[in-house]
Design a protein around this motif. Structure first.
Motif: not given
Length: 459
Positions: A353-362
């Motif tokens: 999990p990352m910050a979730g500010i820009i919705p999307g998956h890397s």
């Protein structure tokens, strides 16, 4: 007449010929002579400049002909050379390799002619003798308008072998051979699939480079190098339209700066400071709180190598989410985009999990997803560009980002007058803008005024 300054581009016959290692050796040798050196790099590369900076303590500058108008580039070079005795410019790829097949566009050769500095050609001396003169002659005749002032031969293990090469080059090509670089293993720079390991991750062993400088002092004619590369005059440039000196007054920028995020052009940071912005560095890896700020910049780097630590630092992730909620103007480039996304899947298959500010998956891939210069045109007003404005930048990433929100930039890649690709990129969510595109702000410094305006709403 020269005012005592010298400058040259150390160019090679191709990538992997040893330009960075020899550049670092020359920088060390020149500093030990008491010379004030100013390192530069042709093109957009962050890794080579970081090694230059780590060794010399002098911020290395990128000279990028795609992102920067010629007059602006000349001005930046001129400004940095004011306090230098020697400008050492590491070339990019091979001497005539630029963007496409035009050797006069974005190549080391084109930049040498633009700046009025000579080229020192680095050639590989391993397993060759007189044929090396044919290589040098080909580079000389390919563009007679280019001044190749001398040749350095890399990977030569005996003086007798070098003397054979020197005689052939000077007899058949008519230019001086300045010496040779012995093949040494103890100064090799560490590498990974993404390129060199960053100077931040692998602290430079200064004594090792001093030893290397000792060696090349014995095998290179540095006095002749300096005399052949004396600068008669600096190129004429013009300062682009700039924000007012107080445009960023009262604003604080929190700059992510650790092993995960450290790709920044020094010129960009200087432009921000000259506009009055206060820069405070912090570590997304180790710090629990953000500095008090109205602006936040998450630059490129290698977040995928530190995904566990970044994801585990929930206090920092929460602090960044809170900053976003209160309107802090957030800008993220490449690795910063991956950090602002919802999740990051690393090469070993783990998802964090990352910050979730820009919705999307890397997700990390095994090959370059996109590489090279491109243009991005804003489809709506963004943090750095108004609708319809086009920014020039550079992408280099093994990851791919699958968004769950609409892109705000129309990107395209052209080469030799032909369009190669179009894609959508860049995402703006509230006060946060993130993209894979690395930008040099000097292409249009007034773009910063948009960032400042957004930041003031967080005061």
């Amino acid at each position: 007449m020269s005012d005592g300054r010298s400058a040259f581009i150390l160019a090679g016959t191709g990538s992997g010929c040893g330009k960075t290692t020899v550049t670092l050796g020359l920088l060390s040798a020149l500093q030990r002579r008491g010379k004030r050196v100013q390192p530069f790099k042709v093109g957009p590369d962050y890794l080579d400049t970081a090694w230059h900076t780590a060794l010399t303590g002098v911020a290395s500058r990128n000279l990028d002909s795609f992102m920067l108008p010629a007059s602006t580039l000349n001005m930046l070079f001129n400004r940095q050379m004011q306090a230098a005795d020697v400008g050492v410019i590491e070339g990019v790829m091979g001497l005539y390799d630029g963007y496409g097949i035009n050797p006069d566009y974005c190549s080391s050769a084109a930049l040498a002619k633009q700046l009025g500095v000579p080229v020192i050609l680095l050639v590989d001396g391993k397993a060759v003798s007189t044929s090396l003169a044919a290589t040098v002659m080909g580079f000389m005749h390919f563009d007679p308008a280019l001044r190749i002032a001398g040749v350095i031969v890399n990977r030569v293990n005996s003086d007798s072998h070098y003397q054979l090469l020197k005689q052939a080059i000077e007899r058949y090509c008519g230019i001086p051979a300045l010496g040779y670089i012995p093949a040494v293993s103890d100064v090799a720079l560490p590498e990974r699939h993404l390129g060199l390991v960053t100077a931040r991750e692998s602290q430079i062993d200064t004594p090792c480079w001093h030893t290397f400088a000792d060696r090349i002092e014995q095998t290179l004619n540095i006095d002749l190098l300096l005399s052949l590369t004396a600068l008669n005059e600096l190129p004429v440039g013009e300062c682009p339209a700039m924000p007012a000196p107080d445009a960023g007054k009262g604003l604080t920028l929190a700059l992510a700066d650790d092993e995960a995020f450290n790709f920044y052009y020094p010129d960009n940071l200087q432009l921000l400071e000259e506009a009055g912005v206060r820069i405070v560095r912090f570590s997304p890896l180790r710090d629990a709180a953000l500095p008090d700020c109205q602006m936040l910049w998450l630059g490129g780097g290698y977040p995928e190598l530190h995904a566990r630590a970044l994801s585990s630092n929930t206090a920092m992730l929460d602090a960044i989410r809170q900053a976003h909620r209160r309107g802090v103007a957030i800008y993220a480039e490449c690795g910063g985009l991956m950090y602002l996304g919802s999740t990051l899947r690393t090469a070993d298959g783990e998802t964090w999990p990352m910050a979730g500010i820009i919705p999307g998956h890397s997700e990390m891939g095994k090959r370059l997803t996109r590489f090279g210069y491109c243009e991005a045109t804003a489809q709506q007003s963004t943090l750095l560009a108004e609708r319809g404005e086009t920014l020039r930048g550079h992408e280099f990433h093994y990851s791919d980002f699958t968004p769950r929100c609409d892109a705000v930039m129309a990107c395209r890649k052209t080469r030799d007058g032909k369009e190669l690709a179009r894609w959508a990129g860049g995402w703006q969510v509230g006060s946060a803008y993130a993209s894979y595109l690395h930008l040099h702000f000097a292409q249009r410094p007034l773009m910063l005024e948009r960032w400042f305006a957004a930041a003031r709403s967080a005061l």
